[in-house]
Design a protein around this motif. Structure first.
Motif, mmCIF file in Angstrom:
data_model
loop_
_atom_site.group_PDB
_atom_site.id
_atom_site.type_symbol
_atom_site.label_atom_id
_atom_site.label_comp_id
_atom_site.label_asym_id
_atom_site.label_seq_id
_atom_site.Cartn_x
_atom_site.Cartn_y
_atom_site.Cartn_z
ATOM 1 N N GLY A 79 -8.154 12.889 0.178
ATOM 2 C CA GLY A 79 -8.656 12.856 1.549
ATOM 3 C C GLY A 79 -8.322 11.594 2.316
ATOM 4 N N SER A 80 -7.778 10.579 1.686
ATOM 5 C CA SER A 80 -7.456 9.335 2.377
ATOM 6 C C SER A 80 -6.031 9.364 2.921
ATOM 7 N N VAL A 81 -5.746 8.393 3.803
ATOM 8 C CA VAL A 81 -4.425 8.263 4.424
ATOM 9 C C VAL A 81 -3.914 6.850 4.174
ATOM 10 N N LEU A 82 -2.650 6.744 3.742
ATOM 11 C CA LEU A 82 -2.022 5.451 3.504
ATOM 12 C C LEU A 82 -1.047 5.121 4.625
ATOM 13 N N VAL A 83 -1.052 3.846 5.034
ATOM 14 C CA VAL A 83 -0.142 3.349 6.060
ATOM 15 C C VAL A 83 0.852 2.399 5.384
ATOM 16 N N PHE A 84 2.159 2.636 5.588
ATOM 17 C CA PHE A 84 3.198 1.805 4.980
ATOM 18 C C PHE A 84 4.045 1.160 6.062
ATOM 19 N N ASP A 85 4.406 -0.092 5.830
ATOM 20 C CA ASP A 85 5.424 -0.788 6.614
ATOM 21 C C ASP A 85 6.666 -0.835 5.738
ATOM 22 N N THR A 86 7.743 -0.181 6.173
ATOM 23 C CA THR A 86 8.933 -0.061 5.323
ATOM 24 C C THR A 86 9.608 -1.393 5.056
ATOM 25 N N ARG A 87 9.190 -2.451 5.769
ATOM 26 C CA ARG A 87 9.728 -3.783 5.497
ATOM 27 C C ARG A 87 9.025 -4.431 4.302
ATOM 28 N N GLN A 88 7.925 -3.806 3.865
ATOM 29 C CA GLN A 88 7.192 -4.287 2.697
ATOM 30 C C GLN A 88 7.256 -3.212 1.615
ATOM 31 N N THR A 89 7.935 -3.487 0.540
ATOM 32 C CA THR A 89 8.166 -2.469 -0.487
ATOM 33 C C THR A 89 7.155 -2.509 -1.618
ATOM 34 N N ALA A 90 6.232 -3.468 -1.598
ATOM 35 C CA ALA A 90 5.293 -3.606 -2.720
ATOM 36 C C ALA A 90 4.255 -2.493 -2.740
ATOM 37 N N GLY A 91 3.804 -2.038 -1.580
ATOM 38 C CA GLY A 91 2.752 -1.021 -1.539
ATOM 39 C C GLY A 91 2.298 -0.766 -0.121
ATOM 40 N N PRO A 92 1.195 -0.004 0.048
ATOM 41 C CA PRO A 92 0.726 0.342 1.389
ATOM 42 C C PRO A 92 0.164 -0.854 2.140
ATOM 43 N N LEU A 93 0.289 -0.799 3.471
ATOM 44 C CA LEU A 93 -0.277 -1.823 4.339
ATOM 45 C C LEU A 93 -1.779 -1.630 4.490
ATOM 46 N N LYS A 94 -2.199 -0.356 4.570
ATOM 47 C CA LYS A 94 -3.610 -0.022 4.712
ATOM 48 C C LYS A 94 -3.908 1.256 3.949
ATOM 49 N N CYS A 95 -5.158 1.373 3.519
ATOM 50 C CA CYS A 95 -5.667 2.619 2.950
ATOM 51 C C CYS A 95 -6.885 3.027 3.757
ATOM 52 N N LEU A 96 -6.786 4.142 4.481
ATOM 53 C CA LEU A 96 -7.869 4.622 5.344
ATOM 54 C C LEU A 96 -8.652 5.698 4.610
ATOM 55 N N ALA A 97 -9.941 5.423 4.381
ATOM 56 C CA ALA A 97 -10.786 6.349 3.624
ATOM 57 C C ALA A 97 -11.064 7.601 4.437
ATOM 58 N N GLY A 98 -11.001 8.767 3.790
ATOM 59 C CA GLY A 98 -11.221 10.027 4.479
ATOM 60 C C GLY A 98 -12.683 10.339 4.700
ATOM 61 N N LEU A 99 -12.949 11.268 5.617
ATOM 62 C CA LEU A 99 -14.314 11.726 5.864
ATOM 63 C C LEU A 99 -14.810 12.597 4.722
ATOM 64 N N THR A 100 -13.897 13.257 4.018
ATOM 65 C CA THR A 100 -14.234 14.069 2.844
ATOM 66 C C THR A 100 -13.168 13.817 1.787
ATOM 67 N N SER A 101 -13.336 14.435 0.633
ATOM 68 C CA SER A 101 -12.327 14.314 -0.423
ATOM 69 C C SER A 101 -11.381 15.506 -0.454
ATOM 70 N N ASN A 102 -11.362 16.316 0.627
ATOM 71 C CA ASN A 102 -10.409 17.420 0.707
ATOM 72 C C ASN A 102 -8.996 16.889 0.899
ATOM 73 N N PRO A 103 -7.977 17.502 0.280
ATOM 74 C CA PRO A 103 -6.594 17.032 0.454
ATOM 75 C C PRO A 103 -6.152 17.070 1.916
ATOM 76 N N VAL A 104 -5.422 16.056 2.320
ATOM 77 C CA VAL A 104 -4.834 16.003 3.666
ATOM 78 C C VAL A 104 -3.519 16.775 3.615
ATOM 79 N N HIS A 105 -3.546 18.028 4.075
ATOM 80 C CA HIS A 105 -2.371 18.891 3.928
ATOM 81 C C HIS A 105 -1.398 18.806 5.102
ATOM 82 N N SER A 106 -1.809 18.204 6.227
ATOM 83 C CA SER A 106 -0.922 18.073 7.386
ATOM 84 C C SER A 106 -1.113 16.701 7.994
#
Length: 498
Positions: free
Chosen positions: A274-301
């Motif tokens: 249910g969460s969303v990850l934000v990546f900056d392609t100039r940083q290859t180590a990992g995500p820039l942010k992790c945004l917690a979802g309102l539920t634990s349902n998969p984000v399909h779109s």
């Protein structure tokens, strides 16, 4: 062991036979073959386990027959290869015949439609009353502001295990993620040329990918594709070289992904939890942010929202969808809220959200739902929403049109009943043609049709019969090309509206 004997002349006989022969001749014993004189005392015993008499004529005959058999087997192999080639050619001819029949059907129906339009139906005021009917199989219809909506079938490409695709009509290619049964547990990304002879190049994905869930060609560099996989990977791949450009390891599987429409540096991934990850392609180590979802349902779109005048310069927002419905995320402030806002009871009573289509040029959103069959909002991450029906039969659901009217405001503009999938999460698309009403393209689960509907009325404009249920639909405005992917084929259509 058999008893053999040898006479002085060298000829060999069985001991019992030569004894009998010499006794019959008494003192005038001779070799039965050469008549050389011998007596019993001249006979010498031989000890051998096996004696073979060679027939040279028979041996020659056997070798000749073996040579003929080998020649016949070689000819049989050649004929089998030719037969396989003939069968392949026959299958190609059958496909050509099918395409020609479909084209002929379209032309016949187009002729009938044009004749009916010319004759018209005159009402009591003397005005021409055109017939607006929903037709199957390539019948173009008139719609909105006198425009002529005419998507025409172009070509079908047979595929096996197709799941999702994207089109780059600038370079005249289509990318398809599929898993053919013939090659086992191998996932492919196939690059199909839209220029004759329609060559296809396969890129074998790493075994760790474990299936592509979402895929998009870059809007800035059309030689790169972003894909999210169930193997806990978010990857950027150069499909010219077939090599990865970026490869992010995730903690949980990714179900969706998106490029940022307004920046070349940001990409997003919607996760199974249910969460969303934000990546900056100039940083290859990992995500820039992790945004917690309102539920634990998969984000399909997942869709990157277009920049509007109501947003501060450089502000970034994305729109996601899970079972509870669409959700807007404002990246910089890390705000999130379920769409529409404020709370709309009618929108939340639609059921389980299974698809989200977004048109950046018009800010139209169509959310597809299937019925809700229990009272729980949160379901386990690894399961689909429970259903009491026999799976795969389709259910009566709905499409809801929302309009983005401001930074965080959405207005419900219309809705329509629809035959939707009860187990899959199909992709839909909104087509925005210049100076025309928008079209919503989706699959009809009951009839296996691809349906084109006018927005905001959801009036059916065209229907195309597909060989199986629609999995993914994409539209390229640069060439007016519409693609429809089923589990066993990719079908392309074209229009003069761009």
């Amino acid at each position: 062991m058999n008893e053999f004997s040898c006479l002085p002349c060298g000829h060999i006989y069985g001991m019992s036979c030569i004894k009998k022969w010499l006794k019959q001749r008494r003192n005038s014993g001779k070799c039965p073959q050469c008549n050389m004189e011998c007596s019993m005392k001249d006979v010498r015993k031989l000890y051998a386990s096996r004696v073979v008499a060679v027939d040279e004529e028979s041996d020659k005959r056997i070798r000749s027959l073996e040579t003929k058999c080998a020649s016949l087997e070689s000819k049989d192999g050649d004929w089998r290869k030719k037969e396989a080639g003939w069968k392949k050619r026959e299958a190609a001819l059958h496909l050509d015949v099918k395409n020609l029949k479909e084209k002929n059907t379209y032309l016949e129906q187009l002729l009938l439609d044009m004749q009916s339009r010319q004759s018209g139906l005159m009402d009591v005021t003397g005005n021409s009353q055109w017939r607006y009917e929903s037709e199957r199989n390539y019948n173009p219809m008139s719609h909105g502001k006198g425009s002529f909506c005419n998507f025409v079938f172009q070509k079908a490409f047979p595929l096996e295990g197709a799941r999702i695709f994207d089109m780059d009509t600038y370079n005249q290619i289509v990318l398809i993620a599929h898993k053919p049964k013939a090659i086992g547990d191998v996932h492919l990304l196939s690059k199909l040329s839209l220029i004759s002879p329609f060559e296809m190049q396969d890129i074998v994905l790493p075994s760790s990918a474990n299936g592509v869930r979402d895929m998009h060609i870059s809007p800035f560099d059309n030689t790169q594709v972003l894909y999210a996989s169930l193997g806990k990977k978010l990857s950027v791949l150069s499909f010219l070289s077939g090599t990865p450009v970026l490869d992010y390891n995730l903690q949980v599987p990714a179900w969706s992904c998106s490029w940022d429409r307004n920046s070349t540096h940001y990409i997003y991934a919607g996760l199974q939890n249910g969460s969303v990850l934000v990546f900056d392609t100039r940083q290859t180590a990992g995500p820039l942010k992790c945004l917690a979802g309102l539920t634990s349902n998969p984000v399909h779109s997942l869709q990157s929202l277009a920049q509007t005048s109501s947003l501060p310069s450089g502000a970034r927002s994305i729109l996601s969808a899970s079972a509870i419905g669409p959700c807007q995320w404002n990246i910089d402030s890390e705000e999130r809220f379920v769409v529409p806002e404020p709370y709309d009871p009618d929108a939340y009573d639609q059921g389980v959200c299974i698809s989200l289509a977004y048109c950046p040029s018009s800010d139209d959103i169509v959310v597809s739902h299937r019925p809700k069959f229990n009272t729980l909002v949160d379901v386990p991450n690894s399961q689909f929403w429970p259903t009491p029906y026999v799976t795969g039969q389709g259910v009566q659901g709905s499409h809801v049109l929302l309009k983005r009217t401001g930074c965080d405001n959405y207005q419900k503009m219309g809705s329509s009943n629809a035959n939707v999938s009860d187990i899959r999460l199909p992709k839909c698309v909104i087509i925005d043609t210049q100076n025309q009403n928008r079209l919503f393209v989706s699959g009809d689960e009951a009839t296996c049709d691809m349906v084109l509907q006018e927005l905001p009325s959801f009036r059916t404009i065209q229907r195309f019969e597909m060989p199986a249920q629609v999995r993914d639909v994409r539209y390229s405005p640069s060439h007016g090309m519409l693609g429809c992917l089923t589990g066993n084929s990719l079908q392309l259509f074209r229009t003069n509206l761009k």
